[in-house]
Design a protein around this motif. Structure first.
Motif, PDB file in Angstrom:
ATOM      1  N   THR A 175      12.591   6.263  -8.888  1.00 27.16           N
ATOM      2  CA  THR A 175      13.077   6.499  -7.529  1.00 27.16           C
ATOM      3  C   THR A 175      14.202   7.524  -7.620  1.00 27.16           C
ATOM      4  N   ILE A 176      14.193   8.470  -6.673  1.00 30.50           N
ATOM      5  CA  ILE A 176      15.258   9.478  -6.618  1.00 30.50           C
ATOM      6  C   ILE A 176      15.989   9.276  -5.292  1.00 30.50           C
ATOM      7  N   PRO A 177      17.100   8.504  -5.315  1.00 31.47           N
ATOM      8  CA  PRO A 177      17.801   8.203  -4.065  1.00 31.47           C
ATOM      9  C   PRO A 177      18.374   9.474  -3.429  1.00 31.47           C
ATOM     10  N   ASN A 178      18.066   9.662  -2.173  1.00 32.70           N
ATOM     11  CA  ASN A 178      18.546  10.831  -1.410  1.00 32.70           C
ATOM     12  C   ASN A 178      18.268  12.151  -2.126  1.00 32.70           C
ATOM     13  N   GLY A 179      17.226  12.193  -2.928  1.00 32.23           N
ATOM     14  CA  GLY A 179      16.866  13.427  -3.620  1.00 32.23           C
ATOM     15  C   GLY A 179      17.821  13.813  -4.744  1.00 32.23           C
ATOM     16  N   SER A 180      18.713  12.907  -5.138  1.00 29.37           N
ATOM     17  CA  SER A 180      19.712  13.213  -6.161  1.00 29.37           C
ATOM     18  C   SER A 180      19.221  12.802  -7.549  1.00 29.37           C
ATOM     19  N   ILE A 181      18.841  13.784  -8.345  1.00 34.44           N
ATOM     20  CA  ILE A 181      18.351  13.523  -9.704  1.00 34.44           C
ATOM     21  C   ILE A 181      19.400  12.777 -10.521  1.00 34.44           C
ATOM     22  N   ARG A 182      20.636  13.065 -10.255  1.00 29.48           N
ATOM     23  CA  ARG A 182      21.747  12.431 -10.967  1.00 29.48           C
ATOM     24  C   ARG A 182      21.705  10.901 -10.870  1.00 29.48           C
ATOM     25  N   TYR A 183      21.216  10.390  -9.726  1.00 31.15           N
ATOM     26  CA  TYR A 183      21.202   8.946  -9.492  1.00 31.15           C
ATOM     27  C   TYR A 183      19.803   8.327  -9.624  1.00 31.15           C
ATOM     28  N   MET A 184      18.894   9.045 -10.294  1.00 27.18           N
ATOM     29  CA  MET A 184      17.542   8.521 -10.465  1.00 27.18           C
ATOM     30  C   MET A 184      17.569   7.150 -11.117  1.00 27.18           C
TER      31      MET A 184
ATOM     32  N   LEU B 206      -6.103   9.236  -5.899  1.00 34.32           N
ATOM     33  CA  LEU B 206      -7.316  10.002  -5.646  1.00 34.32           C
ATOM     34  C   LEU B 206      -7.837   9.752  -4.231  1.00 34.32           C
ATOM     35  N   LYS B 207      -7.301   8.744  -3.563  1.00 33.34           N
ATOM     36  CA  LYS B 207      -7.725   8.396  -2.206  1.00 33.34           C
ATOM     37  C   LYS B 207      -6.828   9.049  -1.155  1.00 33.34           C
ATOM     38  N   SER B 208      -5.510   9.046  -1.402  1.00 34.04           N
ATOM     39  CA  SER B 208      -4.533   9.524  -0.418  1.00 34.04           C
ATOM     40  C   SER B 208      -3.834  10.775  -0.946  1.00 34.04           C
ATOM     41  N   PRO B 209      -4.153  11.952  -0.392  1.00 29.47           N
ATOM     42  CA  PRO B 209      -3.585  13.208  -0.897  1.00 29.47           C
ATOM     43  C   PRO B 209      -2.051  13.242  -0.917  1.00 29.47           C
ATOM     44  N   ASP B 210      -1.402  12.502   0.000  1.00 27.38           N
ATOM     45  CA  ASP B 210       0.058  12.524   0.088  1.00 27.38           C
ATOM     46  C   ASP B 210       0.754  11.541  -0.845  1.00 27.38           C
ATOM     47  N   LEU B 211      -0.007  10.709  -1.546  1.00 26.14           N
ATOM     48  CA  LEU B 211       0.603   9.651  -2.354  1.00 26.14           C
ATOM     49  C   LEU B 211       0.626  10.018  -3.841  1.00 26.14           C
ATOM     50  N   ALA B 212       1.830  10.253  -4.333  1.00 27.17           N
ATOM     51  CA  ALA B 212       2.027  10.500  -5.766  1.00 27.17           C
ATOM     52  C   ALA B 212       3.340   9.837  -6.163  1.00 27.17           C
ATOM     53  N   PHE B 213       3.311   9.116  -7.254  1.00 26.17           N
ATOM     54  CA  PHE B 213       4.501   8.442  -7.759  1.00 26.17           C
ATOM     55  C   PHE B 213       5.033   9.216  -8.956  1.00 26.17           C
ATOM     56  N   LEU B 214       6.346   9.243  -9.100  1.00 26.08           N
ATOM     57  CA  LEU B 214       6.971   9.845 -10.275  1.00 26.08           C
ATOM     58  C   LEU B 214       7.143   8.734 -11.306  1.00 26.08           C
ATOM     59  N   LEU B 215       6.736   9.015 -12.547  1.00 29.77           N
ATOM     60  CA  LEU B 215       6.788   8.035 -13.631  1.00 29.77           C
ATOM     61  C   LEU B 215       7.522   8.605 -14.836  1.00 29.77           C
ATOM     62  N   THR B 216       7.895   7.713 -15.719  1.00 25.62           N
ATOM     63  CA  THR B 216       8.359   8.101 -17.046  1.00 25.62           C
ATOM     64  C   THR B 216       7.891   7.050 -18.040  1.00 25.62           C
ATOM     65  N   ILE B 217       8.031   7.382 -19.302  1.00 23.09           N
ATOM     66  CA  ILE B 217       7.802   6.397 -20.356  1.00 23.09           C
ATOM     67  C   ILE B 217       9.174   5.752 -20.591  1.00 23.09           C
ATOM     68  N   PRO B 218       9.329   4.492 -20.230  1.00 21.66           N
ATOM     69  CA  PRO B 218      10.673   3.885 -20.217  1.00 21.66           C
ATOM     70  C   PRO B 218      11.392   3.888 -21.559  1.00 21.66           C
ATOM     71  N   PHE B 219      10.646   3.841 -22.648  1.00 25.93           N
ATOM     72  CA  PHE B 219      11.273   3.773 -23.974  1.00 25.93           C
ATOM     73  C   PHE B 219      12.027   5.053 -24.325  1.00 25.93           C
ATOM     74  N   LEU B 220      11.712   6.159 -23.661  1.00 29.70           N
ATOM     75  CA  LEU B 220      12.429   7.411 -23.904  1.00 29.70           C
ATOM     76  C   LEU B 220      13.881   7.314 -23.441  1.00 29.70           C
ATOM     77  N   PHE B 221      14.105   6.569 -22.372  1.00 30.93           N
ATOM     78  CA  PHE B 221      15.454   6.410 -21.817  1.00 30.93           C
ATOM     79  C   PHE B 221      16.107   5.099 -22.234  1.00 30.93           C
ATOM     80  N   PHE B 222      15.281   4.112 -22.539  1.00 32.42           N
ATOM     81  CA  PHE B 222      15.768   2.774 -22.891  1.00 32.42           C
ATOM     82  C   PHE B 222      15.102   2.332 -24.192  1.00 32.42           C
ATOM     83  N   PRO B 223      15.578   2.832 -25.338  1.00 39.05           N
ATOM     84  CA  PRO B 223      14.918   2.533 -26.614  1.00 39.05           C
ATOM     85  C   PRO B 223      14.868   1.039 -26.948  1.00 39.05           C
TER      86      PRO B 223
END
Length: 144
Positions: free
Chosen positions: A98-107, A52-69
């Motif tokens: 993190t999306i290395p080099n923009g590659s979703i495959r290697y997230m 809410l302070k820095s307009p350019d700052l947004a992190f991508l998140l997930t709920i880890p249990f969806l991928f790692f039960p």
């Protein structure tokens, strides 16, 4: 309601009750204390955590249990007290992506330092797990 300018979403109006507060910021962003968590879209397992302070700052998140039960860890007593957690059912857990080099495959996602959110008071903290087998770069799609 509060209006916030963001570079990704433009001007958005948010409910003050949905503001997530990190008392000490998050590692490497200690001056960032207020965020809003927005779904990527209705069906997606991904979320944006927008500053809410820095307009350019947004992190991508997930709920880890969806991928790692089998993902398991203990939240230390100090964090439980700091976030005023009294009911474990009122807690959400997120992990940064993190999306290395923009590659979703290697997230990858950071299972070593999950975000703990008390949904009753919207206090949150990124914790670092002690003596953990998890890393900061666990592949979401290891077979891709």
């Amino acid at each position: 309601m509060r209006k916030v300018n963001t570079s990704r979403f433009g001007e958005i109006e948010i409910d003050e009750k949905r503001i997530v507060t990190f008392k000490d910021g998050i590692p490497a962003f200690e001056n960032e204390h207020e965020f809003i968590i927005l779904p990527y879209d209705e069906e997606s397992p991904y979320y944006f955590m927008q500053s809410l302070k820095s307009p350019d700052l947004a992190f991508l998140l997930t709920i880890p249990f969806l991928f790692f039960p089998d993902y398991k860890f203990e939240v230390d007593d100090e964090t439980l007290e700091e976030l005023e957690i009294t009911e474990k059912t009122k807690v959400f857990y997120y992990s940064l992506i993190t999306i290395p080099n923009g590659s979703i495959r290697y997230m990858t996602t950071n299972l070593l330092a999950p975000i703990v959110l008390n949904t009753e008071n919207m206090k949150a903290k990124q914790i670092v797990l002690e003596k953990s087998k998890y890393t900061t770069k666990e592949r979401l799609f290891p077979n891709a």
